[in-house]
Design a protein around this motif. Structure first.
Motif, PDB file in Angstrom:
ATOM      1  N   ASP B 129       2.915 -10.837  -2.480  1.00  0.00           N
ATOM      2  CA  ASP B 129       4.113 -11.578  -2.083  1.00  0.00           C
ATOM      3  C   ASP B 129       3.785 -12.827  -1.284  1.00  0.00           C
ATOM      4  N   GLY B 130       2.492 -13.153  -1.123  1.00  0.00           N
ATOM      5  CA  GLY B 130       2.123 -14.342  -0.369  1.00  0.00           C
ATOM      6  C   GLY B 130       1.778 -14.040   1.077  1.00  0.00           C
ATOM      7  N   SER B 131       2.023 -12.808   1.507  1.00  0.00           N
ATOM      8  CA  SER B 131       1.629 -12.424   2.858  1.00  0.00           C
ATOM      9  C   SER B 131       0.116 -12.186   2.884  1.00  0.00           C
ATOM     10  N   SER B 132      -0.447 -12.152   4.103  1.00  0.00           N
ATOM     11  CA  SER B 132      -1.870 -11.834   4.185  1.00  0.00           C
ATOM     12  C   SER B 132      -2.142 -11.001   5.430  1.00  0.00           C
ATOM     13  N   ASP B 144       0.105  -0.606  -0.921  1.00  0.00           N
ATOM     14  CA  ASP B 144       0.729   0.029  -2.067  1.00  0.00           C
ATOM     15  C   ASP B 144       0.995  -1.019  -3.140  1.00  0.00           C
ATOM     16  N   GLY B 145       0.312  -0.868  -4.254  1.00  0.00           N
ATOM     17  CA  GLY B 145       0.472  -1.832  -5.339  1.00  0.00           C
ATOM     18  C   GLY B 145       1.905  -1.909  -5.849  1.00  0.00           C
ATOM     19  N   ALA B 146       2.629  -0.798  -5.718  1.00  0.00           N
ATOM     20  CA  ALA B 146       4.008  -0.789  -6.217  1.00  0.00           C
ATOM     21  C   ALA B 146       4.964  -1.377  -5.193  1.00  0.00           C
ATOM     22  N   ASP B 147       4.515  -1.505  -3.960  1.00  0.00           N
ATOM     23  CA  ASP B 147       5.381  -2.038  -2.918  1.00  0.00           C
ATOM     24  C   ASP B 147       4.577  -2.975  -2.026  1.00  0.00           C
ATOM     25  N   PRO B 148       4.443  -4.227  -2.469  1.00  0.00           N
ATOM     26  CA  PRO B 148       3.601  -5.157  -1.713  1.00  0.00           C
ATOM     27  C   PRO B 148       4.193  -5.499  -0.348  1.00  0.00           C
ATOM     28  N   ARG B 149       5.413  -5.047  -0.077  1.00  0.00           N
ATOM     29  CA  ARG B 149       6.028  -5.348   1.215  1.00  0.00           C
ATOM     30  C   ARG B 149       5.851  -4.187   2.183  1.00  0.00           C
ATOM     31  N   SER B 150       4.731  -3.505   2.093  1.00  0.00           N
ATOM     32  CA  SER B 150       4.498  -2.427   3.042  1.00  0.00           C
ATOM     33  C   SER B 150       3.005  -2.299   3.306  1.00  0.00           C
ATOM     34  N   ALA B 151       2.669  -1.761   4.464  1.00  0.00           N
ATOM     35  CA  ALA B 151       1.272  -1.516   4.801  1.00  0.00           C
ATOM     36  C   ALA B 151       1.229  -0.432   5.858  1.00  0.00           C
ATOM     37  N   ASP B 165      11.272 -12.319   4.030  1.00  0.00           N
ATOM     38  CA  ASP B 165      12.313 -12.188   3.024  1.00  0.00           C
ATOM     39  C   ASP B 165      13.331 -11.205   3.593  1.00  0.00           C
ATOM     40  N   ALA B 166      14.464 -11.743   4.042  1.00  0.00           N
ATOM     41  CA  ALA B 166      15.437 -10.895   4.744  1.00  0.00           C
ATOM     42  C   ALA B 166      15.925  -9.757   3.862  1.00  0.00           C
ATOM     43  N   ALA B 167      15.961 -10.008   2.558  1.00  0.00           N
ATOM     44  CA  ALA B 167      16.464  -8.973   1.652  1.00  0.00           C
ATOM     45  C   ALA B 167      15.436  -7.864   1.440  1.00  0.00           C
ATOM     46  N   MET B 168      14.184  -8.171   1.715  1.00  0.00           N
ATOM     47  CA  MET B 168      13.121  -7.204   1.482  1.00  0.00           C
ATOM     48  C   MET B 168      12.143  -7.262   2.648  1.00  0.00           C
ATOM     49  N   PRO B 169      12.509  -6.675   3.762  1.00  0.00           N
ATOM     50  CA  PRO B 169      11.664  -6.813   4.940  1.00  0.00           C
ATOM     51  C   PRO B 169      10.286  -6.186   4.738  1.00  0.00           C
ATOM     52  N   PHE B 170       9.305  -6.769   5.384  1.00  0.00           N
ATOM     53  CA  PHE B 170       7.941  -6.232   5.322  1.00  0.00           C
ATOM     54  C   PHE B 170       7.848  -5.130   6.363  1.00  0.00           C
ATOM     55  N   ARG B 171       7.371  -3.963   5.928  1.00  0.00           N
ATOM     56  CA  ARG B 171       7.290  -2.827   6.842  1.00  0.00           C
ATOM     57  C   ARG B 171       5.841  -2.441   7.079  1.00  0.00           C
ATOM     58  N   VAL B 172       5.530  -2.146   8.320  1.00  0.00           N
ATOM     59  CA  VAL B 172       4.181  -1.711   8.657  1.00  0.00           C
ATOM     60  C   VAL B 172       4.283  -0.424   9.456  1.00  0.00           C
ATOM     61  N   VAL B 180       9.060  -3.741  11.506  1.00  0.00           N
ATOM     62  CA  VAL B 180       9.753  -4.464  10.448  1.00  0.00           C
ATOM     63  C   VAL B 180       9.758  -5.921  10.836  1.00  0.00           C
ATOM     64  N   ASP B 181       9.232  -6.773   9.953  1.00  0.00           N
ATOM     65  CA  ASP B 181       9.095  -8.177  10.333  1.00  0.00           C
ATOM     66  C   ASP B 181      10.422  -8.902  10.245  1.00  0.00           C
ATOM     67  N   LEU B 182      10.586  -9.872  11.102  1.00  0.00           N
ATOM     68  CA  LEU B 182      11.721 -10.788  10.980  1.00  0.00           C
ATOM     69  C   LEU B 182      11.163 -12.198  10.793  1.00  0.00           C
TER      70      LEU B 182
END
Lengths: 166, 316
Positions: B129-132, B144-151, B165-172, B180-182
Motif C-alpha cells: 500500500d506504499g507504507s514502509s 499479512d499478504g492478504a491484508d497489507p494494512r496490518s502488522a 487511508d481513513a477508510a482502511m486504517p493501518f493496524r499494528v 491504529v494510525d491516523l
C-alpha cells in the motif's frame, strides 16, 4: 499429454464457468478470464482436490472479487486525489470518520459477544478458521440450518455496525 | 456513479447478497443456483461483490482470540479438529490459481509471513500500500499478504511510515497494545516486558489495558502489560536509531542492554545487580561500535568482556 483430472473437469465445465463469469458481470472479459483460469491450472503445484467443480467456480468467483477490489481501490485513490485538490467543507479528513475507524475492532468484538457464545463461536469457526459449515454443525451438535442462520445473524449485526460507523 | 456496483457502493449491504456471500465460501455451495440468482438481475453481481468485501472487512475487524470456553462445551466427545488456518481449498492452491491478492476469507489468514533482521542489521520493508517499516537489528514483524494494512510486532524496534487511508486504517499489534494510525510515522520498541510507542508525525490511536488514547507528535506511551503511561519525546529523536541514536526515558538497564544488543549486533547484558537501574538519555551508537567500553562511563557501570559479549555490572 492427456488432460489431468482437474483439467478434464475444467473442459467439461468450461461453458458453465463462462456462463457464471458472465452472470458475475465479467461481460466481454469472460472468455479471457476462463482462458486465464485454464492457464493457471497448468501451473498449479499441489495435490488432489476434493471437489474440483466447486474449486473451479470458487477460483472464477475470486477472480471477479479481485477485479472488484482493485477497481474500488482505484476509485478511492481518485477520490482522495480529488479531495486533496478541492477540499470540501466538512468532508476533508473528518476526525469523526477517523475516530470511528479505530473503534471498529472494539465494537466488532462487542457485537460478537452480544450475539451469544454459540453464534459467535460458530461464526469464528466458519469465517475465521475456514471450516466447512457441515463440519461445524457436527462439532457443535446443531443442524446445518442452525449454522446458516447463526452466520446470517452475526454477519447482519456486523454489517449493521459498519453502517453505524460510517 | 460507476459502471460497477452502481448505487450499491454506499448504503446498507443488500441482505440477499450477503446470504450468498456467506454461502459461496463453503465447499458445498450450489454454484448453479448462484448463477441463476445472478442472472435474475444484472445488478446482483455488484451487490454480491460489495457484500463479500464488506463482510471480509468487518470480519477482519474481529480481534483474533479463541472464543471463551467453546472448546470445552463442544458436545462431541471426539477431540476437536486442529484449528487449522487452512480452509477446504488450501490457500496455496488458491494463490497459484488466482494470484496473490484478494482471496476469500478462508485463505486470507494463510498469507502471513515474517520479516526479521539479525542483530546489528537494519532493513526497510516496503508494503503493497506504499507504507514502509524500518526494522532495527534483532527485530521481527509479522505481515499479512492478504491484508497489507496490518502488522504485528513480534520483537525488537521498528519505525512505521504509514500511508494514511481513513477508510482502511493501518493496524499494528505490539505486545498487549493495538495501534491504529491516523496518518503517521511512529516508532515501536519492545523488550523487557514493555512496549513503547512514540509518534513523530500524524497521530496514532493506542488501545490496551482497557484504555484507548491518542498520541500526537512528540508523545509516547509505554505499556508494561498492566498499565499505560504517557511520556514525551523530542520528535527529532523518534526513530533516531536509524541514524545511530538511541533515546531512552525511564528505561531499565535491562532494556538498554537488550536494545544495544539488537542495534549493535553484539551481545550486551546487564548483571542482576544493575538490571533494574533506571536510565534516561540518548546513546550514540557509532562510538560504541568502535569501543563498547565507553558504555561503562555513559551508564555509570562497569563493563566487562564476557565470552563473545559484554556485561554491565556494578563498579567494584
Amino acid at each position: 499429454m492427456p488432460p489431468t483430472g482437474l483439467e478434464a473437469v475444467f473442459l467439461d465445465h468450461r461453458d458453465k464457468l463462462l456462463r457464471f463469469l458472465r452472470a458475475r458481470g465479467a461481460g466481454e472479459a469472460a472468455e479471457d478470464l476462463v482462458q486465464d483460469l485454464w492457464i493457471k491450472l497448468g501451473t498449479r503445484a499441489d495435490g488432489p482436490i476434493a471437489n474440483p467443480v466447486a474449486y473451479l467456480y470458487r477460483a472464477a468467483d475470486l477472480l471477479m472479487i479481485d477485479r472488484y477490489r482493485s477497481r474500488r481501490q482505484a476509485e478511492r485513490r481518485d477520490q482522495l486525489w480529488e479531495e486533496d485538490r478541492h477540499p470540501l467543507d466538512g468532508r476533508a479528513p473528518s476526525p469523526e470518520r477517523e475516530v470511528s475507524a479505530r473503534q471498529e475492532t472494539a465494537r466488532a468484538a462487542a457485537v460478537l459477544a452480544a450475539m451469544g457464545e454459540r453464534k459467535s463461536a460458530i461464526f469464528r469457526r466458519v469465517r475465521l478458521d475456514g471450516v466447512p459449515q457441515r463440519r461445524v454443525a457436527e462439532e457443535f451438535g446443531v443442524s446445518l440450518s442452525t449454522v446458516e442462520s447463526d452466520l446470517r445473524d452475526v454477519a447482519r449485526a456486523l454489517l449493521k455496525l459498519k453502517d453505524e460507523i460510517r | 456513479m460507476t459502471a460497477f456496483g452502481g448505487e450499491g457502493d454506499t448504503g446498507p449491504v443488500d441482505g440477499e447478497a450477503l446470504d450468498w456471500a456467506l454461502r459461496m465460501t463453503d465447499p458445498e455451495a450450489d454454484w448453479e443456483a448462484f448463477t441463476a440468482w445472478l442472472e435474475g438481475d444484472p445488478a446482483r453481481a455488484g451487490r454480491y461483490d460489495r457484500a463479500v468485501v464488506e463482510l471480509e472487512r468487518m470480519t477482519r475487524a474481529i480481534p483474533v482470540a479463541a472464543p471463551p470456553a467453546s472448546e470445552d462445551r463442544r458436545p462431541l466427545a471426539a477431540p476437536p479438529p486442529p484449528r487449522s488456518r487452512r480452509g477446504w481449498m488450501s490457500a496455496a492452491i488458491a494463490a497459484a490459481l488466482v494470484g496473490s491478492v484478494g482471496l476469500g476469507v478462508w485463505s486470507q489468514r494463510d498469507q502471513s509471513y515474517t520479516v526479521a533482521t539479525r542483530p546489528g542489521e537494519q532493513r526497510t520493508v516496503e508494503l503493497a500500500d506504499g507504507s514502509s517499516i524500518t526494522l532495527a537489528g534483532g527485530s521481527r514483524v509479522r505481515l499479512d499478504g492478504a491484508d497489507p494494512r496490518s502488522a504485528a510486532v513480534e520483537a525488537g524496534d521498528m519505525l512505521f511510515t504509514v500511508r494514511h487511508d481513513a477508510a482502511m486504517p493501518f493496524r499494528v499489534r505490539a505486545g498487549d497494545l493495538t495501534l491504529v494510525d491516523l496518518g503517521t510515522v511512529f516508532d515501536v520498541r519492545t523488550g523487557g516486558g514493555r512496549t513503547r510507542v512514540a509518534v513523530s508525525e500524524g497521530a496514532v490511536m493506542v488501545g490496551g489495558g482497557g484504555r484507548s488514547l491518542r498520541l500526537d507528535p512528540g508523545q509516547a506511551v509505554v505499556s508494561d502489560g498492566r498499565a499505560l503511561r504517557r511520556e514525551r519525546q523530542d520528535v527529532a529523536e523518534i526513530g533516531g536509531w536509524r541514524e545511530g541514536l538511541l533515546t531512552f526515558s525511564d528505561a531499565t538497564l535491562d532494556e538498554v542492554a537488550a536494545a544495544l544488543s539488537r542495534h549493535l549486533g553484539v551481545a550486551v547484558a546487564a548483571a542482576p545487580a544493575v538490571g533494574t537501574r533506571p536510565f534516561n538519555g540518548s546513546i550514540e551508537l557509532a562510538p560504541l561500535r568502535r569501543d563498547p567500553r565507553l558504555l561503562g562511563e555513559l551508564l555509570g557501570v562497569e563493563i566487562r568482556r564476557d565470552g563473545g559479549g559484554w556485561t554491565l555490572d556494578a563498579p567494584r
